[in-house]
Design a protein around this motif. Structure first.
Motif, PDB file in Angstrom:
ATOM      1  N   ARG A  65       0.837  -1.209   0.000  1.00  0.00           N
ATOM      2  CA  ARG A  65       0.000   0.000   0.000  1.00  0.00           C
ATOM      3  C   ARG A  65       0.863   1.246   0.000  1.00  0.00           C
ATOM      4  NH1 ARG A  65      -3.246  -3.101   3.541  1.00  0.00           N
ATOM      5  NH2 ARG A  65      -2.225  -2.170   5.371  1.00  0.00           N
ATOM      6  N   ALA A  66       1.939   1.239   0.778  1.00  0.00           N
ATOM      7  CA  ALA A  66       2.845   2.388   0.821  1.00  0.00           C
ATOM      8  C   ALA A  66       3.526   2.595  -0.529  1.00  0.00           C
ATOM      9  CB  ALA A  66       3.889   2.193   1.918  1.00  0.00           C
ATOM     10  N   LEU A  67       3.906   1.509  -1.184  1.00  0.00           N
ATOM     11  CA  LEU A  67       4.499   1.601  -2.508  1.00  0.00           C
ATOM     12  C   LEU A  67       3.528   2.240  -3.493  1.00  0.00           C
ATOM     13  CD1 LEU A  67       6.198  -1.923  -2.754  1.00  0.00           C
ATOM     14  CD2 LEU A  67       7.398   0.277  -2.691  1.00  0.00           C
ATOM     15  N   GLY A  68       2.267   1.854  -3.388  1.00  0.00           N
ATOM     16  CA  GLY A  68       1.255   2.418  -4.276  1.00  0.00           C
ATOM     17  C   GLY A  68       1.054   3.906  -4.050  1.00  0.00           C
ATOM     18  N   LYS A  69       1.052   4.316  -2.796  1.00  0.00           N
ATOM     19  CA  LYS A  69       0.886   5.741  -2.497  1.00  0.00           C
ATOM     20  C   LYS A  69       2.071   6.551  -3.010  1.00  0.00           C
ATOM     21  CE  LYS A  69      -1.959   5.033   1.646  1.00  0.00           C
ATOM     22  NZ  LYS A  69      -2.035   5.173   3.123  1.00  0.00           N
ATOM     23  N   GLN A  70       3.283   6.041  -2.800  1.00  0.00           N
ATOM     24  CA  GLN A  70       4.468   6.739  -3.291  1.00  0.00           C
ATOM     25  C   GLN A  70       4.468   6.834  -4.812  1.00  0.00           C
ATOM     26  OE1 GLN A  70       8.133   5.178  -1.747  1.00  0.00           O
ATOM     27  NE2 GLN A  70       7.659   5.692   0.376  1.00  0.00           N
ATOM     28  N   TYR A  71       4.078   5.757  -5.454  1.00  0.00           N
ATOM     29  CA  TYR A  71       4.007   5.718  -6.914  1.00  0.00           C
ATOM     30  C   TYR A  71       3.010   6.743  -7.441  1.00  0.00           C
ATOM     31  CZ  TYR A  71       2.597   3.667 -11.449  1.00  0.00           C
ATOM     32  OH  TYR A  71       2.264   3.451 -12.761  1.00  0.00           O
ATOM     33  N   GLN A  72       1.821   6.776  -6.865  1.00  0.00           N
ATOM     34  CA  GLN A  72       0.804   7.729  -7.314  1.00  0.00           C
ATOM     35  C   GLN A  72       1.254   9.169  -7.093  1.00  0.00           C
ATOM     36  OE1 GLN A  72      -3.474   6.473  -6.455  1.00  0.00           O
ATOM     37  NE2 GLN A  72      -2.354   4.975  -5.225  1.00  0.00           N
ATOM     38  N   LEU A  73       1.881   9.427  -5.954  1.00  0.00           N
ATOM     39  CA  LEU A  73       2.365  10.777  -5.680  1.00  0.00           C
ATOM     40  C   LEU A  73       3.435  11.184  -6.690  1.00  0.00           C
ATOM     41  CD1 LEU A  73       2.500  13.290  -3.905  1.00  0.00           C
ATOM     42  CD2 LEU A  73       4.144  12.088  -2.447  1.00  0.00           C
ATOM     43  N   ALA A  74       4.338  10.263  -6.988  1.00  0.00           N
ATOM     44  CA  ALA A  74       5.433  10.572  -7.906  1.00  0.00           C
ATOM     45  C   ALA A  74       4.923  10.937  -9.300  1.00  0.00           C
ATOM     46  CB  ALA A  74       6.390   9.381  -7.997  1.00  0.00           C
ATOM     47  N   VAL A  75       3.988  10.147  -9.825  1.00  0.00           N
ATOM     48  CA  VAL A  75       3.514  10.430 -11.184  1.00  0.00           C
ATOM     49  C   VAL A  75       2.594  11.640 -11.223  1.00  0.00           C
ATOM     50  CG1 VAL A  75       3.787   8.032 -11.940  1.00  0.00           C
ATOM     51  CG2 VAL A  75       1.598   8.773 -11.000  1.00  0.00           C
ATOM     52  N   ALA A  76       1.850  11.885 -10.138  1.00  0.00           N
ATOM     53  CA  ALA A  76       0.996  13.065 -10.092  1.00  0.00           C
ATOM     54  C   ALA A  76       1.841  14.337 -10.082  1.00  0.00           C
ATOM     55  CB  ALA A  76       0.094  13.023  -8.862  1.00  0.00           C
ATOM     56  N   GLY A 101       8.370  14.576 -23.284  1.00  0.00           N
ATOM     57  CA  GLY A 101       9.094  13.310 -23.394  1.00  0.00           C
ATOM     58  C   GLY A 101       9.754  12.910 -22.091  1.00  0.00           C
ATOM     59  N   ALA A 102      10.380  13.873 -21.428  1.00  0.00           N
ATOM     60  CA  ALA A 102      11.043  13.592 -20.161  1.00  0.00           C
ATOM     61  C   ALA A 102      10.026  13.191 -19.096  1.00  0.00           C
ATOM     62  CB  ALA A 102      11.832  14.819 -19.692  1.00  0.00           C
ATOM     63  N   GLU A 103       8.876  13.828 -19.094  1.00  0.00           N
ATOM     64  CA  GLU A 103       7.841  13.494 -18.119  1.00  0.00           C
ATOM     65  C   GLU A 103       7.292  12.091 -18.354  1.00  0.00           C
ATOM     66  OE1 GLU A 103       5.104  16.641 -18.747  1.00  0.00           O
ATOM     67  OE2 GLU A 103       6.591  18.169 -18.260  1.00  0.00           O
ATOM     68  N   ALA A 104       7.137  11.727 -19.633  1.00  0.00           N
ATOM     69  CA  ALA A 104       6.652  10.385 -19.964  1.00  0.00           C
ATOM     70  C   ALA A 104       7.633   9.324 -19.490  1.00  0.00           C
ATOM     71  CB  ALA A 104       6.423  10.270 -21.466  1.00  0.00           C
ATOM     72  N   LEU A 105       8.926   9.579 -19.682  1.00  0.00           N
ATOM     73  CA  LEU A 105       9.937   8.615 -19.242  1.00  0.00           C
ATOM     74  C   LEU A 105       9.991   8.528 -17.719  1.00  0.00           C
ATOM     75  CD1 LEU A 105      12.863   9.326 -21.747  1.00  0.00           C
ATOM     76  CD2 LEU A 105      11.270   7.393 -21.723  1.00  0.00           C
ATOM     77  N   ALA A 106       9.772   9.652 -17.048  1.00  0.00           N
ATOM     78  CA  ALA A 106       9.753   9.641 -15.589  1.00  0.00           C
ATOM     79  C   ALA A 106       8.575   8.809 -15.081  1.00  0.00           C
ATOM     80  CB  ALA A 106       9.662  11.068 -15.045  1.00  0.00           C
ATOM     81  N   ALA A 107       7.423   8.926 -15.737  1.00  0.00           N
ATOM     82  CA  ALA A 107       6.263   8.121 -15.360  1.00  0.00           C
ATOM     83  C   ALA A 107       6.532   6.641 -15.612  1.00  0.00           C
ATOM     84  CB  ALA A 107       5.033   8.580 -16.144  1.00  0.00           C
ATOM     85  N   LEU A 108       7.229   6.350 -16.704  1.00  0.00           N
ATOM     86  CA  LEU A 108       7.585   4.962 -17.015  1.00  0.00           C
ATOM     87  C   LEU A 108       8.531   4.410 -15.954  1.00  0.00           C
ATOM     88  CD1 LEU A 108       7.615   2.487 -18.827  1.00  0.00           C
ATOM     89  CD2 LEU A 108       9.387   3.601 -20.201  1.00  0.00           C
ATOM     90  N   ASP A 109       9.533   5.196 -15.562  1.00  0.00           N
ATOM     91  CA  ASP A 109      10.454   4.775 -14.498  1.00  0.00           C
ATOM     92  C   ASP A 109       9.690   4.430 -13.223  1.00  0.00           C
ATOM     93  OD1 ASP A 109      12.824   4.916 -15.874  1.00  0.00           O
ATOM     94  OD2 ASP A 109      13.303   6.947 -15.232  1.00  0.00           O
ATOM     95  N   ALA A 110       8.744   5.284 -12.857  1.00  0.00           N
ATOM     96  CA  ALA A 110       7.972   5.058 -11.633  1.00  0.00           C
ATOM     97  C   ALA A 110       7.142   3.785 -11.736  1.00  0.00           C
ATOM     98  CB  ALA A 110       7.071   6.260 -11.357  1.00  0.00           C
ATOM     99  N   SER A 111       6.594   3.515 -12.917  1.00  0.00           N
ATOM    100  CA  SER A 111       5.788   2.307 -13.116  1.00  0.00           C
ATOM    101  C   SER A 111       6.647   1.055 -13.006  1.00  0.00           C
ATOM    102  CB  SER A 111       5.110   2.352 -14.494  1.00  0.00           C
ATOM    103  OG  SER A 111       4.243   3.456 -14.601  1.00  0.00           O
ATOM    104  N   VAL A 112       7.831   1.102 -13.584  1.00  0.00           N
ATOM    105  CA  VAL A 112       8.742  -0.047 -13.520  1.00  0.00           C
ATOM    106  C   VAL A 112       9.183  -0.289 -12.082  1.00  0.00           C
ATOM    107  CG1 VAL A 112      11.026  -0.896 -14.193  1.00  0.00           C
ATOM    108  CG2 VAL A 112       9.540   0.193 -15.897  1.00  0.00           C
TER     109      VAL A 112
END
Length: 236
Positions: A65-76, A101-112
């Motif tokens: 759950r904590a991982l999910g919250k951090q992930y959502q915060l990062a991409v938001a 482009g940089a923002e898309a890659l950052a979102a991809l990094d967070a998803s991975v």
């Protein structure tokens, strides 16, 4: 995506086929997905350990759950940052599009990172590059990934352990090619739409960027829940 019917022990088996996407799609796959897989994998154990260090009593479910919250915060935050640039008069919209482009890659990094961290909590092996690639692509692709995994593993849910542990290596190449086609197509369409939304002025882009990335993250989290199944009850 096409399928190849093969007969194994008297049963017809469907496998994804096709070569990895070429041109822009191939470039996006090699330089986006591959870079993210290589860059984020070494960070996974430390990422999970950091959450457990902050909350020593956290169960595996609590850490996920904590991982999910951090992930959502990062991409938001990433999506909102691009939209915030559009507030600047005259140059804001251009700057927002330039950084898409940089923002898309950052979102991809967070998803991975999120996907591999959940695998770490489930104690699933991710050292093999092909298995790691199939795991991440299967989760990030979402519903289409579930369909492909059902054909290859026989399971539309709880398939992560099969992919990381027992799926024959001969199946991984065709599987990853098929998933890559789905991923690149969906990723480029989604991020192109978000890039245009983030470029809207008067603060609208900020909301579109943050909410759009948040919707994407929630979809990945749901796909991960289906792929990994219930969290372990205790730490291994």
């Amino acid at each position: 995506m096409t399928t190849d019917n093969r007969t194994v022990s008297g049963k017809t088996e469907q496998q994804p086929t096709g070569k990895p996407p070429r041109g822009l799609r191939g470039w996006a796959l090699r330089n986006g997905v591959e870079r993210a897989l290589k860059a984020q994998h070494p960070l996974v154990a430390g990422h999970v350990a950091n959450i457990r260090r902050k909350n020593p009593d956290a169960t595996p479910a609590g850490v996920i759950r904590a991982l999910g919250k951090q992930y959502q915060l990062a991409v938001a935050v990433t999506g909102g940052a691009g939209g915030a640039l559009a507030i600047i008069p005259a140059f804001g919209t251009i700057a927002s599009l330039a950084t898409a482009g940089a923002e898309a890659l950052a979102a991809l990094d967070a998803s991975v990172l999120y996907t591999l961290a959940v695998a770490e909590v489930h104690a699933l092996p991710t050292e093999d590059p092909e298995r790691r690639r199939a795991l991440v692509l299967g989760v990030v692709v979402g519903a289409a990934g579930e369909t492909v995994m059902q054909k290859v593993t026989g399971k539309s849910r709880d398939w992560a352990q099969v992919v990381t542990d027992s799926l024959p290596l001969a199946k991984l190449g065709p599987l990853n090619s098929g998933l890559a086609r789905w991923f690149v197509k969906r990723f480029l369409i989604r991020q192109s739409a978000l890039a245009l939304g983030r470029a809207l002025p008067l603060g609208i882009g900020l909301v579109v960027g943050a909410v759009g990335n948040l919707v994407m993250a929630k979809a990945v989290i749901r796909a991960a829940e289906a792929a990994f199944g219930p969290p372990p009850e205790r730490w291994v």
